[in-house]
Motif scaffolding. Sequence first.
Motif, PDB file in Angstrom:
ATOM      1  N   ALA A   1       0.861  -1.178   0.000  1.00 50.34           N
ATOM      2  CA  ALA A   1       0.000   0.000   0.000  1.00 50.34           C
ATOM      3  C   ALA A   1       0.897   1.227   0.000  1.00 50.34           C
ATOM      4  N   ASP A   2       1.025   1.864  -1.157  1.00 51.65           N
ATOM      5  CA  ASP A   2       1.802   3.087  -1.275  1.00 51.65           C
ATOM      6  C   ASP A   2       0.985   4.260  -0.738  1.00 51.65           C
ATOM      7  N   GLU A   3       1.569   5.435  -0.718  1.00 53.11           N
ATOM      8  CA  GLU A   3       0.905   6.604  -0.169  1.00 53.11           C
ATOM      9  C   GLU A   3      -0.466   6.808  -0.819  1.00 53.11           C
ATOM     10  N   GLY A   4      -1.483   6.974   0.030  1.00 50.77           N
ATOM     11  CA  GLY A   4      -2.846   7.200  -0.441  1.00 50.77           C
ATOM     12  C   GLY A   4      -3.645   5.948  -0.694  1.00 50.77           C
ATOM     13  N   GLN A   5      -2.998   4.787  -0.719  1.00 49.36           N
ATOM     14  CA  GLN A   5      -3.741   3.550  -0.965  1.00 49.36           C
ATOM     15  C   GLN A   5      -4.359   3.034   0.330  1.00 49.36           C
ATOM     16  N   GLU A   6      -5.490   2.341   0.199  1.00 49.26           N
ATOM     17  CA  GLU A   6      -6.281   1.949   1.354  1.00 49.26           C
ATOM     18  C   GLU A   6      -7.130   0.730   1.025  1.00 49.26           C
ATOM     19  N   LEU A   7      -7.719   0.162   2.069  1.00 48.26           N
ATOM     20  CA  LEU A   7      -8.779  -0.833   1.911  1.00 48.26           C
ATOM     21  C   LEU A   7     -10.036  -0.231   2.498  1.00 48.26           C
ATOM     22  N   GLY A   8     -11.076  -0.084   1.683  1.00 46.37           N
ATOM     23  CA  GLY A   8     -12.315   0.509   2.163  1.00 46.37           C
ATOM     24  C   GLY A   8     -13.072  -0.436   3.084  1.00 46.37           C
ATOM     25  N   TRP A   9     -14.055   0.100   3.770  1.00 47.25           N
ATOM     26  CA  TRP A   9     -14.880  -0.698   4.680  1.00 47.25           C
ATOM     27  C   TRP A   9     -15.463  -1.913   3.955  1.00 47.25           C
ATOM     28  N   HIS A  10     -15.408  -3.075   4.590  1.00 50.10           N
ATOM     29  CA  HIS A  10     -15.977  -4.278   3.982  1.00 50.10           C
ATOM     30  C   HIS A  10     -16.111  -5.388   5.020  1.00 50.10           C
ATOM     31  N   PHE A  11     -16.882  -6.392   4.669  1.00 47.17           N
ATOM     32  CA  PHE A  11     -16.954  -7.657   5.384  1.00 47.17           C
ATOM     33  C   PHE A  11     -16.217  -8.705   4.545  1.00 47.17           C
ATOM     34  N   ASP A  12     -15.542  -9.640   5.201  1.00 46.85           N
ATOM     35  CA  ASP A  12     -14.904 -10.737   4.483  1.00 46.85           C
ATOM     36  C   ASP A  12     -15.929 -11.804   4.125  1.00 46.85           C
ATOM     37  N   ASN A  13     -15.667 -12.490   3.016  1.00 46.82           N
ATOM     38  CA  ASN A  13     -16.483 -13.650   2.665  1.00 46.82           C
ATOM     39  C   ASN A  13     -16.027 -14.896   3.419  1.00 46.82           C
ATOM     40  N   SER A  14     -14.729 -14.943   3.748  1.00 51.74           N
ATOM     41  CA  SER A  14     -14.193 -16.099   4.466  1.00 51.74           C
ATOM     42  C   SER A  14     -14.359 -15.916   5.965  1.00 51.74           C
ATOM     43  N   SER A  15     -14.253 -16.998   6.704  1.00 50.51           N
ATOM     44  CA  SER A  15     -14.507 -16.948   8.146  1.00 50.51           C
ATOM     45  C   SER A  15     -13.311 -16.432   8.938  1.00 50.51           C
ATOM     46  N   PHE A  16     -12.107 -16.456   8.333  1.00 50.76           N
ATOM     47  CA  PHE A  16     -10.939 -15.958   9.059  1.00 50.76           C
ATOM     48  C   PHE A  16      -9.886 -15.472   8.068  1.00 50.76           C
ATOM     49  N   ALA A  17      -9.000 -14.601   8.562  1.00 46.64           N
ATOM     50  CA  ALA A  17      -7.869 -14.109   7.774  1.00 46.64           C
ATOM     51  C   ALA A  17      -6.627 -14.165   8.646  1.00 46.64           C
ATOM     52  N   THR A  18      -5.493 -14.507   8.029  1.00 51.90           N
ATOM     53  CA  THR A  18      -4.222 -14.610   8.732  1.00 51.90           C
ATOM     54  C   THR A  18      -3.200 -13.725   8.046  1.00 51.90           C
ATOM     55  N   THR A  19      -2.624 -12.775   8.781  1.00 53.41           N
ATOM     56  CA  THR A  19      -1.698 -11.825   8.168  1.00 53.41           C
ATOM     57  C   THR A  19      -0.454 -11.647   9.030  1.00 53.41           C
ATOM     58  N   LEU A  20       0.602 -11.164   8.369  1.00 54.50           N
ATOM     59  CA  LEU A  20       1.852 -10.782   9.027  1.00 54.50           C
ATOM     60  C   LEU A  20       2.226  -9.388   8.541  1.00 54.50           C
ATOM     61  N   LEU A  21       2.415  -8.446   9.443  1.00 50.29           N
ATOM     62  CA  LEU A  21       2.878  -7.123   9.034  1.00 50.29           C
ATOM     63  C   LEU A  21       4.387  -7.180   8.826  1.00 50.29           C
ATOM     64  N   ILE A  22       4.852  -6.677   7.678  1.00 48.31           N
ATOM     65  CA  ILE A  22       6.268  -6.712   7.342  1.00 48.31           C
ATOM     66  C   ILE A  22       6.898  -5.327   7.408  1.00 48.31           C
ATOM     67  N   GLN A  23       6.213  -4.323   6.912  1.00 46.09           N
ATOM     68  CA  GLN A  23       6.744  -2.960   6.954  1.00 46.09           C
ATOM     69  C   GLN A  23       5.615  -1.986   7.272  1.00 46.09           C
ATOM     70  N   LYS A  24       5.867  -1.136   8.256  1.00 39.12           N
ATOM     71  CA  LYS A  24       4.876  -0.171   8.702  1.00 39.12           C
ATOM     72  C   LYS A  24       5.131   1.178   8.031  1.00 39.12           C
ATOM     73  N   PRO A  25       4.080   1.881   7.588  1.00 37.46           N
ATOM     74  CA  PRO A  25       4.278   3.180   6.954  1.00 37.46           C
ATOM     75  C   PRO A  25       4.610   4.265   7.980  1.00 37.46           C
ATOM     76  N   VAL A  26       4.964   5.438   7.476  1.00 36.46           N
ATOM     77  CA  VAL A  26       5.234   6.577   8.357  1.00 36.46           C
ATOM     78  C   VAL A  26       4.011   6.881   9.201  1.00 36.46           C
ATOM     79  N   ASP A  27       2.858   6.883   8.576  1.00 38.23           N
ATOM     80  CA  ASP A  27       1.597   7.131   9.263  1.00 38.23           C
ATOM     81  C   ASP A  27       0.478   6.491   8.450  1.00 38.23           C
ATOM     82  N   GLY A  28      -0.719   6.463   9.011  1.00 38.39           N
ATOM     83  CA  GLY A  28      -1.841   5.832   8.327  1.00 38.39           C
ATOM     84  C   GLY A  28      -1.691   4.324   8.314  1.00 38.39           C
ATOM     85  N   GLY A  29      -2.436   3.675   7.400  1.00 35.60           N
ATOM     86  CA  GLY A  29      -2.389   2.220   7.322  1.00 35.60           C
ATOM     87  C   GLY A  29      -2.878   1.547   8.586  1.00 35.60           C
ATOM     88  N   VAL A  30      -3.870   2.151   9.232  1.00 39.96           N
ATOM     89  CA  VAL A  30      -4.382   1.642  10.508  1.00 39.96           C
ATOM     90  C   VAL A  30      -5.560   0.707  10.262  1.00 39.96           C
TER      91      VAL A  30
END
Length: 260
Positions: A142-171
């Motif tokens: 996710a480069d500057e200004g990119q985002e994921l809008g509000w949504h519900f998942d179709n799957s019952s669970f998601a598994t993620t690993l954060l690798i690099q945190k931005p200066v700000d945002g991306g919350v």
Amino acid sequence: MSTLNTILDLSAYPIDDPDFRAECRNTLARTGALVLPSFMTPKAVEQVRQDGLEKQHLAYYTTNQHNVYLSESDPAFGEDHAHNQKVTSSKGCITDDVIGEDSPLRILYNAERFRDFMSYVLDEEQLYEFADPLSSITLHYADEGQELGWHFDNSSFATTLLIQKPVDGGVFEYVENMRDADRGEMNYEGVERVLKGEVKVKQLSMEPGALVLFRGRNAIHRVTPTEGDITRMLVVLAYNTQPNVALSETARMTFYGRLA
């Protein structure tokens, strides 16, 4: 060659220990979210980060307009109805076939100990990789200004690993128990209030190396726009509860721009 002992902090997170497993399972069941900070070792995180930077030029970038239910618009409702309102999601992604065989992500994803731990925490009998060659491990940018809008998942669970945190945002923001998908209760009034910013949201605090398990089928959630010149990098470890499941060709073309 990396091993699970060099990829994970197994002293802090004894994934074979019954008491630790039970604690994780109970937390996920109670809150719908489990965050394990520094789950992946700094050395492994840095290896994945460097590999991600080197391969970022291979990422397929998309910008999509969608409703929060990730479904088609319903002409029975007006354009301003909660079912039909559009939000924006934009990101880049490299797929499983681009992830190296010696990557810590590959070793972690395939490790029986980790998969057995995940199965227990998620209260699933067994977990399986995707049958298609693209979807099991994906690295998202996710480069500057990119985002994921509000949504519900179709799957019952998601598994993620954060690798690099931005200066700000991306919350990562969410509101739990916003609908009951199994009963067909979409809670349009509640969703409308979320879209208007009238609902207090929760946030998941995470730093690079954190493992996050999240149940997003009934919890509405989003990731706020990235701010600054440091790209947010997040890994999705995608498992299925049944064997031989592949993402549809339409979905692969939409998300990855190719089938293989």
